[in-house]
Design an enzyme around this catalytic site. Structure first.
Site, PDB file in Angstrom:
ATOM      1  N   VAL A 128      -3.387  -0.044  -5.687  1.00  0.00           N
ATOM      2  CA  VAL A 128      -4.033   0.593  -4.526  1.00  0.00           C
ATOM      3  C   VAL A 128      -5.246  -0.247  -4.094  1.00  0.00           C
ATOM      4  O   VAL A 128      -5.498  -0.446  -2.900  1.00  0.00           O
ATOM      5  CB  VAL A 128      -4.462   2.049  -4.859  1.00  0.00           C
ATOM      6  CG1 VAL A 128      -5.283   2.664  -3.732  1.00  0.00           C
ATOM      7  CG2 VAL A 128      -3.236   2.911  -5.139  1.00  0.00           C
ATOM      8  N   VAL A 166      -4.069  -3.216  -2.119  1.00  0.00           N
ATOM      9  CA  VAL A 166      -3.692  -2.802  -0.759  1.00  0.00           C
ATOM     10  C   VAL A 166      -4.961  -2.613   0.090  1.00  0.00           C
ATOM     11  O   VAL A 166      -5.050  -3.067   1.236  1.00  0.00           O
ATOM     12  CB  VAL A 166      -2.868  -1.481  -0.795  1.00  0.00           C
ATOM     13  CG1 VAL A 166      -2.674  -0.906   0.604  1.00  0.00           C
ATOM     14  CG2 VAL A 166      -1.520  -1.713  -1.476  1.00  0.00           C
ATOM     15  N   HIS A 167      -5.975  -1.961  -0.498  1.00  0.00           N
ATOM     16  CA  HIS A 167      -7.241  -1.695   0.208  1.00  0.00           C
ATOM     17  C   HIS A 167      -7.916  -3.006   0.639  1.00  0.00           C
ATOM     18  O   HIS A 167      -8.327  -3.159   1.783  1.00  0.00           O
ATOM     19  CB  HIS A 167      -8.137  -0.881  -0.731  1.00  0.00           C
ATOM     20  CG  HIS A 167      -9.501  -0.586  -0.200  1.00  0.00           C
ATOM     21  ND1 HIS A 167      -9.720   0.199   0.907  1.00  0.00           N
ATOM     22  CD2 HIS A 167     -10.736  -0.959  -0.621  1.00  0.00           C
ATOM     23  CE1 HIS A 167     -11.027   0.297   1.137  1.00  0.00           C
ATOM     24  NE2 HIS A 167     -11.663  -0.412   0.220  1.00  0.00           N
ATOM     25  N   VAL A 168      -8.001  -3.944  -0.288  1.00  0.00           N
ATOM     26  CA  VAL A 168      -8.673  -5.214   0.023  1.00  0.00           C
ATOM     27  C   VAL A 168      -7.847  -6.006   1.039  1.00  0.00           C
ATOM     28  O   VAL A 168      -8.392  -6.577   1.994  1.00  0.00           O
ATOM     29  CB  VAL A 168      -8.897  -6.049  -1.265  1.00  0.00           C
ATOM     30  CG1 VAL A 168      -9.481  -7.412  -0.932  1.00  0.00           C
ATOM     31  CG2 VAL A 168      -9.822  -5.312  -2.217  1.00  0.00           C
TER      32      VAL A 168
END
Ligand code: HEM
Length: 223
Positions: free
Chosen positions: A172, A175-177
């Protein structure tokens, strides 16, 4: 060439809160991997040896839990699911193709960001509670001061929950970065605290309208 306009997105305090969370998660991932498998033991070099990693990891976990709680209190309301979020998700193809004109106007966060937020919230709760069970210190002050003792069976479940939650949290986080870099101009929100008006118009138009409305009425911009 016309001058760019900038819109405030985060206060200095919110950014400091975010970066403490980010740094602690990276340190946790590195120290956690060092403890996880012998082939990753070399990572202990970053922390000055295996004993240090064993000692530091749970304390950094405590920092992450407290720091993420700060982010949670700040942002949970803005991450509440709305009907438009289903539309955004259903049109994921347009999101990926950058056809934002096909998407509904978004508030401060889009459905993808909201999913990252709620997933991280659940994962950090799971990591925290399973981590407390695994914390070696439980043999001393946890038992004497807090009266906390755990059975072997509970420790076994905790190891499993901790490892699974950690792997998902790392995915996760990636994905965020990735999203923060992929959507050009987003990093500036968390680094400088502001974004361009064009970025707001393109990606979070409803939020931009609301912010402009607030400043027009003389109110301070949001968190
Ligand atoms: C080190 C890598 C990281 C980078 C480069 C990064 C970058 C960013 C950026 C640019 C934003 C602003 C997005 C926007 O305003 O639209 C943001 C928001 C946010 N980040 Fe990170 N971040 C990182 C790590 C983390 C970690 C580890 C967590 C949590 C465990 C986290 C939680 C959040 C939250 C909660 C928000 C607010 C968005 C929301 O509430 O949905 N970030 N991040």
């Amino acid at each position: 060439m016309s001058e760019k306009t900038y819109v405030k997105r985060y206060s200095a305090l919110a950014r400091a809160n975010h970066w403490v969370t980010a740094i602690s998660l990276v340190l946790l991932a590195l120290s956690g991997m060092a403890l996880f498998h012998p082939s990753l033991y070399f990572l202990t070099g970053l922390f000055g040896g295996g004993a240090n990693v064993r000692e530091f990891h749970p304390w950094i976990g405590l920092v992450l839990a407290i720091s993420f709680l700060g982010l949670f209190v700040r942002f949970w309301k803005l991450n509440l699911w709305e009907r438009n979020d289903n539309v955004w998700l259903a049109r994921l193809r347009s999101v990926l193709a950058g056809r934002e004109e096909d998407l509904p106007e978004m508030g401060k966060y889009n459905a993808g960001q909201k999913m990252v937020f709620w997933l991280m919230s659940i994962l950090i709760i799971a990591l925290f509670f399973s981590g407390v069970v695994l914390w070696d210190a439980k043999h001393e002050w946890m038992a004497t001061t807090l009266g906390l003792t755990f059975t072997i069976e509970q420790s076994r479940i905790a190891v499993l929950v901790h490892a699974i939650a950690a792997v998902i949290a790392i995915v996760v986080w990636i994905v965020h970065v990735y999203a923060a870099i992929w959507v050009k101009g987003t990093l500036s929100a968390m680094v400088k605290g502001e974004v361009t008006g064009g970025w707001g118009w393109r990606h979070h138009r409803r939020w931009l309208r609301e912010e402009v409305g607030k400043t027009a009425k003389g109110n301070p911009p949001a968190e």
